[in-house]
Design a protein around this motif. Structure first.
Motif, PDB file in Angstrom:
ATOM      1  N   LYS A 143      45.629  78.772  20.581  1.00 45.17           N
ATOM      2  CA  LYS A 143      44.244  78.487  20.245  1.00 45.17           C
ATOM      3  C   LYS A 143      43.351  79.702  20.516  1.00 45.17           C
ATOM      4  N   LEU A 144      43.829  80.623  21.342  1.00 46.06           N
ATOM      5  CA  LEU A 144      43.018  81.754  21.758  1.00 46.06           C
ATOM      6  C   LEU A 144      43.322  83.027  20.978  1.00 46.06           C
ATOM      7  N   GLN A 145      44.232  82.943  20.006  1.00 45.01           N
ATOM      8  CA  GLN A 145      44.593  84.117  19.209  1.00 45.01           C
ATOM      9  C   GLN A 145      43.429  84.547  18.328  1.00 45.01           C
ATOM     10  N   THR A 146      43.398  85.852  18.050  1.00 46.11           N
ATOM     11  CA  THR A 146      42.398  86.432  17.158  1.00 46.11           C
ATOM     12  C   THR A 146      43.095  87.021  15.939  1.00 46.11           C
ATOM     13  N   TYR A 159      43.329  88.674  21.801  1.00 42.39           N
ATOM     14  CA  TYR A 159      44.740  88.323  21.947  1.00 42.39           C
ATOM     15  C   TYR A 159      45.326  88.248  20.545  1.00 42.39           C
ATOM     16  N   PHE A 203      44.013  85.124  29.899  1.00 45.95           N
ATOM     17  CA  PHE A 203      43.800  83.878  29.162  1.00 45.95           C
ATOM     18  C   PHE A 203      42.593  83.115  29.705  1.00 45.95           C
ATOM     19  N   ILE A 233      39.463  84.745  28.230  1.00 42.62           N
ATOM     20  CA  ILE A 233      39.273  84.432  26.811  1.00 42.62           C
ATOM     21  C   ILE A 233      38.883  82.966  26.631  1.00 42.62           C
ATOM     22  N   GLU A 234      39.507  82.091  27.398  1.00 34.90           N
ATOM     23  CA  GLU A 234      39.188  80.664  27.308  1.00 34.90           C
ATOM     24  C   GLU A 234      37.731  80.419  27.707  1.00 34.90           C
ATOM     25  N   HIS A 266      35.357  81.260  24.985  1.00 33.08           N
ATOM     26  CA  HIS A 266      35.339  80.280  23.899  1.00 33.08           C
ATOM     27  C   HIS A 266      34.726  78.947  24.326  1.00 33.08           C
ATOM     28  N   SER A 267      34.381  78.818  25.591  1.00 36.05           N
ATOM     29  CA  SER A 267      33.924  77.531  26.109  1.00 36.05           C
ATOM     30  C   SER A 267      32.419  77.362  25.958  1.00 36.05           C
TER      31      SER A 267
END
Length: 304
Positions: A4-7, A24, A139, A142-143, A146-147
């Motif tokens: 879910k965190l891939q770019t 990522y 991670f 990055i998470e 996105h939060s």
């Protein structure tokens, strides 16, 4: 979680942010990028693939656990030697001004920079335990980005500082083995990994396979640091997360499945043993926000 965190890969080679950017990437067919340089620092954290990186006319072949630090104005480019093999990495860009701010706080933030600038060392290898810890921090950052959590910007700032300090501290300790404590690092790596994978099958065998040590060694290190078994710690951690989810009005069935319990009966027995009440009784008793605060102040926290 990582997927879910891939770019999606971009060949853009300039920063949009003033301070830092992190990506990522996970792909196979790499778009060719010609030799180039930046006005900022680039951390290239290699996870998987068959790659040759050319840095300042020197060819490097990174392996899992390697970090490349490329200073400003140093020409570099990557060549993917085998497009059929998955190619995964983190790319972390940090501006010179942001690094200068950190260096004012402590010179410990710039150990790697000095190695790269003064000794032209661009390639650093991290052992697997340290690298698992590093991945967890990457991670987590990055998470958080996105939060939509309260205090997001403050937490991002803390996570960035933590990540950069971890990169520098680990590299320093690996270069000065007399300050490196293997058992402590394994313990810290296990804690990081467990907290990031509570929904998975966290058996001793699984942990041993991921950390390349025997399950008996893991059991010994855990017992030595916490006085409880790995299984007990994982159960307590899962129960604490389930408890918080339940008190946040998550459905009980959804909550225990989210954090690694396979069936309700085993979750029910463990919850009742830990807290003295059934999940439903606990929710009814401690559902108000004031009671939640009072529970946490009473010390129902796990050792870190």
């Amino acid at each position: 979680m990582p997927k879910k965190l891939q770019t999606p890969f971009s060949s853009r080679q300039y920063m949009l942010s003033r301070d830092f950017e992190i990506y990522y990437y996970s792909d196979s067919h790499l778009t060719a990028v010609n030799s180039h340089s930046h006005s900022y620092y680039e951390f290239y954290i290699f996870l998987e693939g068959q790659l040759t990186m050319y840095v300042d006319s020197v060819s490097l072949s990174p392996k899992t656990g390697d970090v490349l630090l490329i200073p400003p104005q140093i020409p570099h480019h990557a060549v993917n030697q085998n497009p059929s093999v998955p190619y995964r990495r983190f790319v972390f860009w940090v501006s010179c001004s942001y690094f200068h701010q950190l260096e004012q706080l402590s010179p410990c933030y710039s150990y790697l920079i000095h190695q790269a600038l003064n000794r032209h060392w661009y390639h650093f290898h991290y052992d697997l335990v340290s690298f698992h810890t590093l991945q967890g921090k990457l991670f987590r950052l990055i998470e958080e980005m996105h939060s939509q959590h309260y205090g997001k910007e403050a937490m991002i700032s803390l996570n960035v500082c933590d990540l950069i300090l971890c990169l520098n501290r680990t590299a320093y300790e690996l270069a000065h083995s007399d300050t490196s404590h293997t058992g402590q690092k394994l313990y810290e790596g296990l804690i990081q990994y467990i907290e990031g994978h509570l929904e998975e099958d966290l058996t001793l065998e699984h942990l041993a396979q991921n950390f390349f040590v025997s399950k008996y060694h893991i059991a010994h290190v855990f017992k030595e640091h916490l006085g409880i078994s790995v299984h007990q710690y994982i159960t307590k951690k899962r129960l604490a997360m389930c408890r918080d989810a339940i008190l946040s009005n998550t459905e009980i069935q959804k909550g225990y499945l989210m954090y690694g319990f396979k069936d309700y009966s085993s979750f029910f027995r463990a919850f009742r043993k830990e807290y003295g009440l059934s999940p439903k009784e606990y929710k009814e008793l401690y559902s108000s926000q004031s009671n939640i605060s009072s529970i946490r102040k009473q010390g129902q926290h796990l050792p870190k």
